[in-house]
Scaffold this active site. Structure first.
Site, PDB file in Angstrom:
ATOM      1  N   GLY A  14     -26.471  52.231 -63.382  1.00 29.86           N
ATOM      2  CA  GLY A  14     -27.542  53.190 -63.210  1.00 29.86           C
ATOM      3  C   GLY A  14     -27.364  54.072 -62.003  1.00 29.86           C
ATOM      4  O   GLY A  14     -28.296  54.762 -61.575  1.00 29.86           O
ATOM      5  N   SER A  15     -26.147  54.087 -61.439  1.00 29.75           N
ATOM      6  CA  SER A  15     -25.885  54.874 -60.236  1.00 29.75           C
ATOM      7  C   SER A  15     -25.706  56.352 -60.533  1.00 29.75           C
ATOM      8  O   SER A  15     -25.797  57.192 -59.630  1.00 29.75           O
ATOM      9  CB  SER A  15     -24.629  54.352 -59.530  1.00 29.75           C
ATOM     10  OG  SER A  15     -23.484  54.552 -60.352  1.00 29.75           O
ATOM     11  N   GLY A  16     -25.387  56.700 -61.783  1.00 31.59           N
ATOM     12  CA  GLY A  16     -25.086  58.074 -62.119  1.00 31.59           C
ATOM     13  C   GLY A  16     -23.649  58.449 -61.860  1.00 31.59           C
ATOM     14  O   GLY A  16     -23.266  59.614 -61.970  1.00 31.59           O
ATOM     15  N   LEU A  17     -22.823  57.465 -61.529  1.00 32.55           N
ATOM     16  CA  LEU A  17     -21.406  57.694 -61.242  1.00 32.55           C
ATOM     17  C   LEU A  17     -20.512  57.243 -62.389  1.00 32.55           C
ATOM     18  O   LEU A  17     -19.298  57.132 -62.230  1.00 32.55           O
ATOM     19  CB  LEU A  17     -21.000  56.968 -59.958  1.00 32.55           C
ATOM     20  CG  LEU A  17     -21.770  57.357 -58.693  1.00 32.55           C
ATOM     21  CD1 LEU A  17     -21.308  56.519 -57.505  1.00 32.55           C
ATOM     22  CD2 LEU A  17     -21.601  58.841 -58.385  1.00 32.55           C
ATOM     23  N   GLY A  18     -21.118  56.998 -63.551  1.00 32.02           N
ATOM     24  CA  GLY A  18     -20.335  56.568 -64.714  1.00 32.02           C
ATOM     25  C   GLY A  18     -19.884  55.130 -64.620  1.00 32.02           C
ATOM     26  O   GLY A  18     -18.825  54.772 -65.143  1.00 32.02           O
ATOM     27  N   SER A  19     -20.674  54.281 -63.983  1.00 41.34           N
ATOM     28  CA  SER A  19     -20.230  52.914 -63.678  1.00 41.34           C
ATOM     29  C   SER A  19     -19.977  52.071 -64.922  1.00 41.34           C
ATOM     30  O   SER A  19     -19.012  51.299 -64.963  1.00 41.34           O
ATOM     31  CB  SER A  19     -21.245  52.220 -62.768  1.00 41.34           C
ATOM     32  OG  SER A  19     -22.542  52.250 -63.334  1.00 41.34           O
ATOM     33  N   ASP A  41     -17.249  60.256 -68.970  1.00 39.08           N
ATOM     34  CA  ASP A  41     -16.989  59.169 -68.026  1.00 39.08           C
ATOM     35  C   ASP A  41     -15.700  58.418 -68.347  1.00 39.08           C
ATOM     36  O   ASP A  41     -14.943  58.048 -67.454  1.00 39.08           O
ATOM     37  CB  ASP A  41     -18.158  58.182 -68.018  1.00 39.08           C
ATOM     38  CG  ASP A  41     -19.458  58.824 -67.571  1.00 39.08           C
ATOM     39  OD1 ASP A  41     -19.402  59.948 -67.038  1.00 39.08           O
ATOM     40  OD2 ASP A  41     -20.515  58.212 -67.772  1.00 39.08           O
ATOM     41  N   GLU A  85     -18.173  51.660 -76.525  1.00 42.89           N
ATOM     42  CA  GLU A  85     -19.530  51.877 -76.013  1.00 42.89           C
ATOM     43  C   GLU A  85     -20.450  52.529 -77.031  1.00 42.89           C
ATOM     44  O   GLU A  85     -21.561  52.061 -77.279  1.00 42.89           O
ATOM     45  CB  GLU A  85     -19.469  52.759 -74.765  1.00 42.89           C
ATOM     46  CG  GLU A  85     -19.110  52.042 -73.497  1.00 42.89           C
ATOM     47  CD  GLU A  85     -19.387  52.926 -72.294  1.00 42.89           C
ATOM     48  OE1 GLU A  85     -20.492  52.823 -71.728  1.00 42.89           O
ATOM     49  OE2 GLU A  85     -18.491  53.729 -71.950  1.00 42.89           O
TER      50      GLU A  85
END
Length: 352
Positions: free
Chosen positions: A110-115, A160, A148
């Protein structure tokens, strides 16, 4: 035998959302992104007792069972199970793999960094190394996307997986029929240094569920909402402008486009911004930020601010004064997903 892998997280700079079906299937999407020095990691080992184990140390989640051909995807560690099932089915003849897979990430989900997608790429990369699979970057990224979005039915786009696999600054085109073209950008060293000096990353202290935001965007596109379609078209155009600005070193125009894109992106969904995010943004602008945008779908995660060097310290002071969240340095990386074998492991093959 021990195999290790890592894949870099990414900053979404421009065009985010246009990589998500149905928009990219109907109109084509353009995304500009760059990977940073934060990573997802995986460690893959043989299990001599014949067990199958998954362990996400950063989430304190574990799963264990006898090695089977397919693990039911329910409960915890769905990504780990999805990757395992696909690898066994497509690349191991349906034969179980008695392995222990341990993972952790430098960023929270949920960081927005494509984790999440980066973790999937990282796990696939470990299996590729272990089983000597003949998969190139495009193959790995597409496989991660299918796991995914198709196998696990998780909402989201395509950028991502490609960012994590290829690494570096990329301008990525998304076309009908899963056709993707990754265009690596040759950014001059002085421009990279200038970007790292001017960008301030701030974790808002709020993790967000991107699926809800993306689902709303998807409905708006399917219903041909004029506002959402116009916003998507604009975001795609701004991605092209930002790419040209980076290549030419026109960072003043880059900042203008970045800020414009953030304000336009908010037209895609009512959940992309909120009062908390707007207070942070407005305060940052007052403290000297020239531009700012949430990385990823929105709603929380990491805020990326762009400032002249003389306002960098005052911007950081303001963000730290909020009493929540965290300021993080931005360092870009040129390498994508990679894997290696420990020299001391005496590796002579991945034994089943």
């Amino acid at each position: 035998m021990i195999i290790k892998s890592r894949a870099p997280l990414r900053l979404g700079l421009g065009g985010g959302g246009t990589d998500t079906p149905p928009y990219c299937e109907l109109y084509g999407g353009y995304v500009l992104n760059a990977t940073i020095g934060m990573y997802a990691y995986a460690i893959l080992e043989n299990s001599p007792d014949g067990k199958l184990r998954f362990h996400a140390t950063d989430r304190n989640e574990r799963f264990e069972t006898s090695a089977v051909s397919r693990v039911p995807v329910d409960g915890i560690l769905a990504l780990h199970k999805g990757v395992y099932n696909r690898i066994v089915r497509d690349f191991n003849g349906g034969r179980p793999l008695p392995v222990t897979l341990t993972t952790f990430s430098d960023a929270l989900a949920g960081s927005g960094l494509g984790s999440s997608s980066t973790m999937v790429v990282c796990m696939i990369q470990a299996y590729v190394e272990a089983l000597n699979l003949p998969l190139g970057e495009y193959d790995i990224a597409q496989l991660a996307y299918e796991i995914e979005r198709i196998d696990l039915a998780l909402s989201g786009g395509k950028q991502d997986q490609y960012a994590a696999t290829f690494g570096g600054f990329n301008f990525i085109e998304f076309h009908k029929g899963d056709r993707v073209i990754v265009n690596p950008l040759r950014i001059k060293p002085w421009i990279l240094s200038e970007l790292e000096m001017r960008i301030v990353l701030y974790y808002t202290g709020v993790s967000r569920e991107s699926a809800r935001i993306i689902d709303e965007q998807t409905r708006n596109i399917e219903q041909k909402s004029a506002g959402s379609l116009e916003a998507m078209h604009t975001l795609k155009e701004e991605a092209v402008i930002m790419k040209e600005c980076l290549l030419k070193g026109d960072l003043a125009r880059f900042a203008q486009s970045l800020d414009s894109s953030w304000n336009r992106k908010k037209d895609l969904s009512s959940s992309i911004s909120n009062d908390h995010i707007e207070r942070i943004y407005n305060g940052a602008k007052s403290a000297g930020a020239l531009a700012g945008k949430i990385s990823g779908a929105g709603g929380g995660g990491y805020f990326m601010f762009f400032a002249d060097y003389e306002h960098r310290v005052s911007l950081i002071d303001y963000l730290e004064s909020l009493g929540h969240g965290k300021v993080v340095n931005c360092r870009f990386t040129s390498s994508g997903a990679m894997s290696w074998r420990l020299p001391s492991s005496g590796y002579d093959g991945f034994r089943m």
